[in-house]
Design an enzyme around this catalytic site. Sequence first.
Site, PDB file in Angstrom:
ATOM      1  N   ARG A   1       0.840  -1.367  -0.162  1.00 25.93           N
ATOM      2  CA  ARG A   1      -0.020   0.079   0.078  1.00 25.93           C
ATOM      3  C   ARG A   1       0.856   1.185  -0.068  1.00 25.93           C
ATOM      4  NH1 ARG A   1      -3.581  -2.760   3.748  1.00 25.93           N
ATOM      5  NH2 ARG A   1      -5.267  -3.906   2.290  1.00 25.93           N
TER       6      ARG A   1
ATOM      7  N   LYS B   1       2.375  11.643 -10.987  1.00 24.25           N
ATOM      8  CA  LYS B   1       1.618  10.700 -11.972  1.00 24.25           C
ATOM      9  C   LYS B   1       2.162   9.374 -11.818  1.00 24.25           C
ATOM     10  CE  LYS B   1      -1.711  13.413 -14.562  1.00 24.25           C
ATOM     11  NZ  LYS B   1      -2.148  13.684 -15.869  1.00 24.25           N
TER      12      LYS B   1
ATOM     13  N   GLU C   1       7.927  18.296 -24.701  1.00 25.45           N
ATOM     14  CA  GLU C   1       7.008  18.791 -23.710  1.00 25.45           C
ATOM     15  C   GLU C   1       7.240  20.066 -23.243  1.00 25.45           C
ATOM     16  OE1 GLU C   1       4.686  16.875 -22.429  1.00 25.45           O
ATOM     17  OE2 GLU C   1       5.169  14.658 -22.658  1.00 25.45           O
TER      18      GLU C   1
ATOM     19  N   LYS D   1       5.833  23.279 -14.976  1.00 25.18           N
ATOM     20  CA  LYS D   1       5.399  21.952 -14.469  1.00 25.18           C
ATOM     21  C   LYS D   1       5.149  21.971 -12.844  1.00 25.18           C
ATOM     22  CE  LYS D   1       4.142  17.184 -14.390  1.00 25.18           C
ATOM     23  NZ  LYS D   1       3.850  16.104 -14.919  1.00 25.18           N
TER      24      LYS D   1
ATOM     25  N   GLU E   1      -5.291  16.772 -10.321  1.00 23.39           N
ATOM     26  CA  GLU E   1      -5.822  17.040 -11.632  1.00 23.39           C
ATOM     27  C   GLU E   1      -7.532  17.394 -11.619  1.00 23.39           C
ATOM     28  OE1 GLU E   1      -3.923  15.412 -15.309  1.00 23.39           O
ATOM     29  OE2 GLU E   1      -6.015  14.739 -15.826  1.00 23.39           O
TER      30      GLU E   1
ATOM     31  N   ARG F   1      -4.491  21.467 -13.961  1.00 18.70           N
ATOM     32  CA  ARG F   1      -3.437  20.545 -14.185  1.00 18.70           C
ATOM     33  C   ARG F   1      -3.694  19.912 -15.452  1.00 18.70           C
ATOM     34  NH1 ARG F   1      -0.123  15.966 -10.800  1.00 18.70           N
ATOM     35  NH2 ARG F   1       0.920  15.190 -12.555  1.00 18.70           N
TER      36      ARG F   1
ATOM     37  N   ASN G   1      -2.279  18.076 -20.246  1.00 19.23           N
ATOM     38  CA  ASN G   1      -2.446  17.246 -21.342  1.00 19.23           C
ATOM     39  C   ASN G   1      -2.703  17.836 -22.774  1.00 19.23           C
ATOM     40  OD1 ASN G   1      -2.579  15.188 -19.270  1.00 19.23           O
ATOM     41  ND2 ASN G   1      -4.896  15.962 -18.634  1.00 19.23           N
TER      42      ASN G   1
ATOM     43  N   HIS H   1      -2.162  15.387 -25.580  1.00 16.19           N
ATOM     44  CA  HIS H   1      -2.025  13.993 -25.182  1.00 16.19           C
ATOM     45  C   HIS H   1      -3.203  13.225 -25.634  1.00 16.19           C
ATOM     46  CE1 HIS H   1       1.425  15.680 -23.280  1.00 16.19           C
ATOM     47  NE2 HIS H   1       1.842  14.249 -22.806  1.00 16.19           N
TER      48      HIS H   1
ATOM     49  N   HIS I   1      -2.407   9.909 -27.563  1.00 13.56           N
ATOM     50  CA  HIS I   1      -2.501   8.714 -26.779  1.00 13.56           C
ATOM     51  C   HIS I   1      -3.072   7.486 -27.835  1.00 13.56           C
ATOM     52  CE1 HIS I   1      -1.861   9.923 -22.466  1.00 13.56           C
ATOM     53  NE2 HIS I   1      -0.749   9.873 -23.304  1.00 13.56           N
TER      54      HIS I   1
ATOM     55  N   HIS J   1       7.220   9.087 -27.457  1.00 11.83           N
ATOM     56  CA  HIS J   1       5.933   9.713 -26.680  1.00 11.83           C
ATOM     57  C   HIS J   1       6.226  11.234 -26.982  1.00 11.83           C
ATOM     58  CE1 HIS J   1       3.184  10.921 -23.549  1.00 11.83           C
ATOM     59  NE2 HIS J   1       3.985  11.804 -23.197  1.00 11.83           N
TER      60      HIS J   1
HETATM   61  N1  NAD Z   1       4.028  10.394 -15.417  1.00  5.14           N
HETATM   62  C1  NAD Z   1       4.143  11.671 -16.022  1.00  5.14           C
HETATM   63  O1  NAD Z   1       3.733  12.653 -15.668  1.00  5.14           O
HETATM   64  C2  NAD Z   1       4.417  11.391 -17.357  1.00  5.14           C
HETATM   65  C3  NAD Z   1       4.921  12.575 -18.216  1.00  5.14           C
HETATM   66  C4  NAD Z   1       5.130  12.388 -19.681  1.00  5.14           C
HETATM   67  C5  NAD Z   1       5.269  11.114 -19.996  1.00  5.14           C
HETATM   68  N2  NAD Z   1       5.326  10.119 -19.351  1.00  5.14           N
HETATM   69  C6  NAD Z   1       5.481   8.899 -19.750  1.00  5.14           C
HETATM   70  O2  NAD Z   1       7.058   8.752 -20.106  1.00  5.14           O
HETATM   71  C7  NAD Z   1       7.288   7.720 -20.921  1.00  5.14           C
HETATM   72  C8  NAD Z   1       8.021   8.570 -21.865  1.00  5.14           C
HETATM   73  O3  NAD Z   1       9.318   8.847 -21.407  1.00  5.14           O
HETATM   74  P1  NAD Z   1      10.853   9.119 -22.004  1.00  5.14           P
HETATM   75  O4  NAD Z   1      10.497   9.809 -23.333  1.00  5.14           O
HETATM   76  O5  NAD Z   1      11.637   9.643 -21.173  1.00  5.14           O
HETATM   77  O6  NAD Z   1      10.984   7.564 -22.771  1.00  5.14           O
HETATM   78  P2  NAD Z   1      11.729   6.418 -21.966  1.00  5.14           P
HETATM   79  O7  NAD Z   1      11.689   6.085 -20.689  1.00  5.14           O
HETATM   80  O8  NAD Z   1      10.871   5.214 -22.879  1.00  5.14           O
HETATM   81  O9  NAD Z   1      13.206   6.583 -22.548  1.00  5.14           O
HETATM   82  C9  NAD Z   1      13.483   6.723 -23.780  1.00  5.14           C
HETATM   83  C10 NAD Z   1      14.618   6.004 -24.504  1.00  5.14           C
HETATM   84  O10 NAD Z   1      15.920   6.526 -23.819  1.00  5.14           O
HETATM   85  C11 NAD Z   1      16.659   5.507 -23.266  1.00  5.14           C
HETATM   86  N3  NAD Z   1      17.256   6.238 -22.214  1.00  5.14           N
HETATM   87  C12 NAD Z   1      17.078   6.746 -21.170  1.00  5.14           C
HETATM   88  N4  NAD Z   1      17.927   7.591 -20.481  1.00  5.14           N
HETATM   89  C13 NAD Z   1      18.862   7.628 -21.261  1.00  5.14           C
HETATM   90  C14 NAD Z   1      20.195   8.061 -21.268  1.00  5.14           C
HETATM   91  N5  NAD Z   1      20.568   9.041 -20.328  1.00  5.14           N
HETATM   92  N6  NAD Z   1      21.021   7.777 -22.106  1.00  5.14           N
HETATM   93  C15 NAD Z   1      20.789   6.866 -23.116  1.00  5.14           C
HETATM   94  N7  NAD Z   1      19.623   6.300 -23.382  1.00  5.14           N
HETATM   95  C16 NAD Z   1      18.562   6.518 -22.202  1.00  5.14           C
HETATM   96  C17 NAD Z   1      15.619   4.523 -23.048  1.00  5.14           C
HETATM   97  O11 NAD Z   1      16.255   3.202 -22.678  1.00  5.14           O
HETATM   98  C18 NAD Z   1      14.744   4.626 -24.120  1.00  5.14           C
HETATM   99  O12 NAD Z   1      15.157   3.787 -25.013  1.00  5.14           O
HETATM  100  C19 NAD Z   1       6.003   7.552 -21.595  1.00  5.14           C
HETATM  101  O13 NAD Z   1       5.809   6.219 -21.256  1.00  5.14           O
HETATM  102  C20 NAD Z   1       5.004   8.518 -21.224  1.00  5.14           C
HETATM  103  O14 NAD Z   1       3.637   7.847 -21.171  1.00  5.14           O
HETATM  104  C21 NAD Z   1       4.625  10.194 -18.095  1.00  5.14           C
END
Ligand code: NAD
Length: 330
Positions: free
Chosen positions: A83, A105, A153, A195, A205, A209, A213, A216, A220, A232
Amino acid sequence: MLMVVDQAVGASHGGAVRASLGPDRVAGVVEITAEEPLKRMSTVERIWQACLQVGLDRSGAIIAVGGGLTGDVAGFAAASFMRGVDVVQIPTTLLSMVDASIGGKTGINVPLPGSDRLGKNLAGAFWAPKLVLVDPETLETLPRRELRSGLAECVKHGVIADRGLLALIGSHAELLAQGDRAAIDTLLPRSIEVKRAIVQADEHERGSRMLLNLGHTFAHAIEPITDLDLTHGEAVAIGMCAAAWCAEGCGLCSIEDCESLTRTLSSLGLPTSMPRAEPIDALCDAMRYDKKATGDRLRLVLPTRDAAVVRDDVPPGAVREAWQRVMPEG
Ligand SMILES: NC(=O)c1ccc[n+]([C@@H]2O[C@H](COP(=O)([O-])OP(=O)(O)OC[C@H]3O[C@@H](n4cnc5c(N)ncnc54)[C@H](O)[C@@H]3O)[C@@H](O)[C@H]2O)c1
């Protein structure tokens, strides 16, 4: 503590985190592969299993080292294990530094009924990190394409809350797209601040907030189509263009505003239209699974001349027309 680390940075940045904490502080490590189809329950279960193996209890913590995907999955595992145990986010992508790691999130994708597609982030929790540690040096190993993804972003933050930031991005687009360290160092705190301020005002949200989106709901619908091969941030860039055209159709902004946003995104090397035509019916259908939808009504964030608004009265025709605008020509 259990460390959940993206296997792409396990040896490098994960190793540095372990070394700085000291060998005895990290009781176990789970390496995950950062691919959207693997952002699902089986990966969360793997993390829970590791928590049990190392005897993590409620006083323990999970440290997430990686991009947004790693942070989302590790954060969800932390939110639900016994939990809830603490989570520390150590983002290693630009996208995660300015967006995903901040605001609590967490979540995973869920297979959609009667389809081979995944619904983005349909299961999750709000679970605020105890600490977010941003080290821009970790971006030195990040592929350019992923860096540009994060810039999408930042553009979003500029559109919804800081037009000065948007202008700064526009005027430094070439340097930013090349990963110039000084340009990134200027951008990071300003984008993070947008942010932080929005999340602080509306953590769960219930109102403002939702503006985060922007793009998005469209994104999505296309990000889970694996053979489109969109990151993404790339899906969000296309989604923001669609949202802008939708806003134009609703009289909220002008054609020039749409073209200006498109120019900024393309100057950063981001896509502004679909890599190939997709059936609009299927895309509209996928949008219904968005978490912001209520019943049959889509809730869309649409840019205006100088900010953005949340609307749930957008006619379906305007949404279809927006998709049409971002389909490839010919
Ligand atoms: N929680 C939230 O508020 C929120 C907001 C935006 C996006 N997201 C989520 O985040 C994800 C996208 O995040 P992202 O763009 O960071 O992608 P990711 O985590 O998939 O990383 C992208 C790529 O970069 C590589 N990588 C990461 N750090 C690295 C580094 N320093 N050096 C070399 N390679 C590296 C990873 O292995 C991957 O291949 C999606 O799933 C999206 O839904 C969440």
